[in-house]
Design a protein around this motif. Structure first.
Motif, PDB file in Angstrom:
ATOM      1  N   GLN A 239     -17.298  -0.294  -6.969  1.00 36.70           N
ATOM      2  CA  GLN A 239     -17.065  -1.726  -6.793  1.00 36.70           C
ATOM      3  C   GLN A 239     -15.693  -2.088  -7.353  1.00 36.70           C
ATOM      4  N   VAL A 240     -14.993  -2.985  -6.661  1.00 36.91           N
ATOM      5  CA  VAL A 240     -13.681  -3.428  -7.130  1.00 36.91           C
ATOM      6  C   VAL A 240     -13.854  -4.298  -8.371  1.00 36.91           C
ATOM      7  N   VAL A 241     -13.131  -3.958  -9.421  1.00 38.58           N
ATOM      8  CA  VAL A 241     -13.170  -4.718 -10.673  1.00 38.58           C
ATOM      9  C   VAL A 241     -12.056  -5.755 -10.707  1.00 38.58           C
ATOM     10  N   ARG A 242     -10.872  -5.362 -10.289  1.00 42.35           N
ATOM     11  CA  ARG A 242      -9.739  -6.292 -10.209  1.00 42.35           C
ATOM     12  C   ARG A 242      -8.702  -5.727  -9.258  1.00 42.35           C
ATOM     13  N   GLU A 243      -7.872  -6.642  -8.747  1.00 41.48           N
ATOM     14  CA  GLU A 243      -6.812  -6.265  -7.812  1.00 41.48           C
ATOM     15  C   GLU A 243      -5.660  -7.249  -7.992  1.00 41.48           C
TER      16      GLU A 243
ATOM     17  N   PRO B 199     -15.106   2.700  -0.543  1.00 40.37           N
ATOM     18  CA  PRO B 199     -15.133   2.203   0.838  1.00 40.37           C
ATOM     19  C   PRO B 199     -13.819   1.591   1.303  1.00 40.37           C
ATOM     20  N   ARG B 200     -12.710   2.205   0.947  1.00 44.81           N
ATOM     21  CA  ARG B 200     -11.413   1.632   1.301  1.00 44.81           C
ATOM     22  C   ARG B 200     -10.345   2.712   1.207  1.00 44.81           C
ATOM     23  N   PRO B 201      -9.415   2.773   2.146  1.00 46.53           N
ATOM     24  CA  PRO B 201      -8.398   3.839   2.154  1.00 46.53           C
ATOM     25  C   PRO B 201      -7.288   3.585   1.138  1.00 46.53           C
ATOM     26  N   VAL B 202      -7.549   3.908  -0.122  1.00 42.58           N
ATOM     27  CA  VAL B 202      -6.569   3.717  -1.187  1.00 42.58           C
ATOM     28  C   VAL B 202      -6.062   5.076  -1.661  1.00 42.58           C
ATOM     29  N   SER B 203      -4.917   5.065  -2.316  1.00 43.17           N
ATOM     30  CA  SER B 203      -4.362   6.276  -2.913  1.00 43.17           C
ATOM     31  C   SER B 203      -4.848   6.356  -4.355  1.00 43.17           C
ATOM     32  N   MET B 204      -5.501   7.451  -4.682  1.00 41.99           N
ATOM     33  CA  MET B 204      -6.086   7.597  -6.005  1.00 41.99           C
ATOM     34  C   MET B 204      -5.012   7.988  -7.023  1.00 41.99           C
ATOM     35  N   ARG B 205      -5.040   7.358  -8.190  1.00 37.31           N
ATOM     36  CA  ARG B 205      -4.032   7.631  -9.210  1.00 37.31           C
ATOM     37  C   ARG B 205      -4.618   8.165 -10.498  1.00 37.31           C
ATOM     38  N   LEU B 206      -5.748   7.605 -10.971  1.00 36.65           N
ATOM     39  CA  LEU B 206      -6.210   7.946 -12.314  1.00 36.65           C
ATOM     40  C   LEU B 206      -7.664   7.553 -12.501  1.00 36.65           C
TER      41      LEU B 206
END
Length: 315
Positions: free
Chosen positions: A236-240, A205-212
Motif C-alpha cells: 500500500q502507498v504510504v506517501r508520494e 501494483p504499479r510500474p515503479v523503479s525500486m530503490r530501497l
C-alpha cells in the motif's frame, strides 16, 4: 501641554520593543570522519541504524590500494586483511547494530570475494562459479546478507547468504536482486516483488523503479510522474511527493532524496525539504537518531576525491 505631549511621544517611541532578529535557518552541517593514520583519505559506504557505526574504506598513502574501515564513536579502525593469498584492496560496505560487517575483496590477481566479518573473524561467502564481480547491498540484525554476482553476460544474479548457513548461498534469479532485507528475513526485490518470511509473495501494483527497502519502508521512484513513492509491506502507498531517487530513510521516515529541479540531494523532513549546508550527490545512510552519512567535496572542488562525513541538523 505641548511639552507633555512631546514627552509622552518620546516615551512611547522608547517603549516600543525592537523587532526580534530573524531566526537562524536550520541546516544539516557536516563533520568529517577522520582517516586512519597512514592513509590519505577515507570514504563511507554504510551505517548501522541504531548504533551509528559507519563502515567504508581508506586509501593507502602510497597508492597501493585500500583497506576496510569501521568507525565507532567516530574513531576509525582498519579491519585485518581477509584470509586470501596475495595483495589487493578491501572495502566494507554494510554493518548492522550487532557489529556484523560485510564487504568485498578485490585481489591484485583479479580474484574477487565477498565476505562477512563477525566476532573478529572473516567468513568468505560462496558465489556462483561464473562470477566476475560481486556486491553486497543489505544486511539484517542476524547477519543475513543480500547482494549480486556479475558475469560476462549483461545479466546479474541476486544472492542471499544466511548467517545460519555461511557455506551456502541462495540464488534469487537472473537479473533479480534484493533492494533490502529486514530482521524477519522479508526481502523486497528489484522486480517489485515482496518476499515474505513464509515464502508468500506480493507484487506492487504499479510500474515503479525500486530503490530501497529499509526498516519496513519500501522506497521507489515513479519515472512517469517524477515522484518518490513509499510503500508498506502490504503493498500500500504510504506517501508520494514530487522528487526523485530516494537514497536513505530511517524508522521515523526522515528521508534523503532529490527534490524537483536539482541534481543534489536534500532531507525530506515531514512535508518540507531541508538542504545540506555543503552539497553532495548521494547519501550512504541515515540513523534512527537522524545522522546522515555521506561523502562530500571537503575542499570545495570536484577535482579531488570526496571524503567521509556525517551530517546533523542544527539551527
Amino acid at each position: 501641554m505641548k511639552i507633555l505631549i512631546g514627552v509622552a511621544s518620546i516615551l512611547a517611541v522608547v517603549a516600543v520593543p525592537a523587532a526580534p532578529a530573524a531566526a537562524a535557518a536550520c541546516t544539516w552541517r557536516v563533520s568529517p570522519l577522520p582517516a586512519p593514520a597512514g592513509y590519505s583519505y577515507a570514504v563511507a559506504n554504510g551505517v548501522a541504524p541504531a548504533s551509528g557505526s559507519v563502515v567504508g574504506h581508506a586509501v593507502r598513502t602510497d597508492g597501493s590500494g585500500r583497506d576496510a574501515v569501521v568507525w565507532r564513536n567516530r574513531i576509525p579502525q582498519v579491519l585485518p586483511k581477509p584470509p586470501i593469498q596475495g595483495s589487493g584492496s578491501n572495502r566494507a560496505d554494510i554493518i548492522n547494530d550487532q557489529g556484523v560487517i560485510a564487504g568485498v575483496w578485490w585481489g591484485a590477481d583479479n580474484r574477487v570475494a565477498a565476505w562477512r566479518y563477525r566476532d573478529g573473524a572473516y567468513e568468505i561467502l560462496p558465489v556462483p562459479s561464473t562470477m566476475m564481480g560481486v556486491a553486497v547491498t543489505g544486511i539484517n540484525s542476524v547477519g543475513d546478507v543480500v547482494g549480486q554476482a556479475f558475469t560476462l553476460s549483461p545479466s546479474s544474479e541476486g544472492l542471499l547468504w544466511k548467517a545460519a548457513t555461511p557455506g551456502q548461498f541462495t540464488s534469487l534469479g537472473s537479473s533479480i536482486y534484493a533492494v533490502g532485507i529486514d530482521d524477519s528475513g522479508r526481502m523486497v526485490l528489484n522486480n517489485r516483488v515482496i518476499v515474505n518470511p513464509d515464502g508468500s509473495r506480493i507484487t506492487l501494483p504499479r510500474p515503479v523503479s525500486m530503490r530501497l527497502y529499509d526498516r519496513g519502508r519500501i522506497l521507489s521512484e515513479d519515472l512517469a510522474t517524477n515522484t518518490v513513492v513509499e510503500w508498506n509491506v502490504s503493498a500500500q502507498v504510504v506517501r508520494e511527493f514530487a522528487g526523485s531517487f530516494p537514497h536513505a530513510v530511517n524508522a521515523s521516515g526522515v528521508m534523503v532524496a532529490t527534490p524537483p529541479g536539482t541534481v543534489y540531494v536534500a532531507v525530506r523532513n515531514g512535508n518540507a525539504w531541508e538542504q545540506f549546508a555543503i552539497r553532495m550527490t548521494a547519501s550512504e545512510g541515515i540513523t534512527d537518531g537522524n545522522v546522515v552519512v555521506a561523502n562530500f567535496d571537503h575542499d570545495g572542488t570536484t577535482q579531488t576525491q570526496q571524503v567521509a562525513g556525517t551530517w546533523q541538523r542544527g539551527c
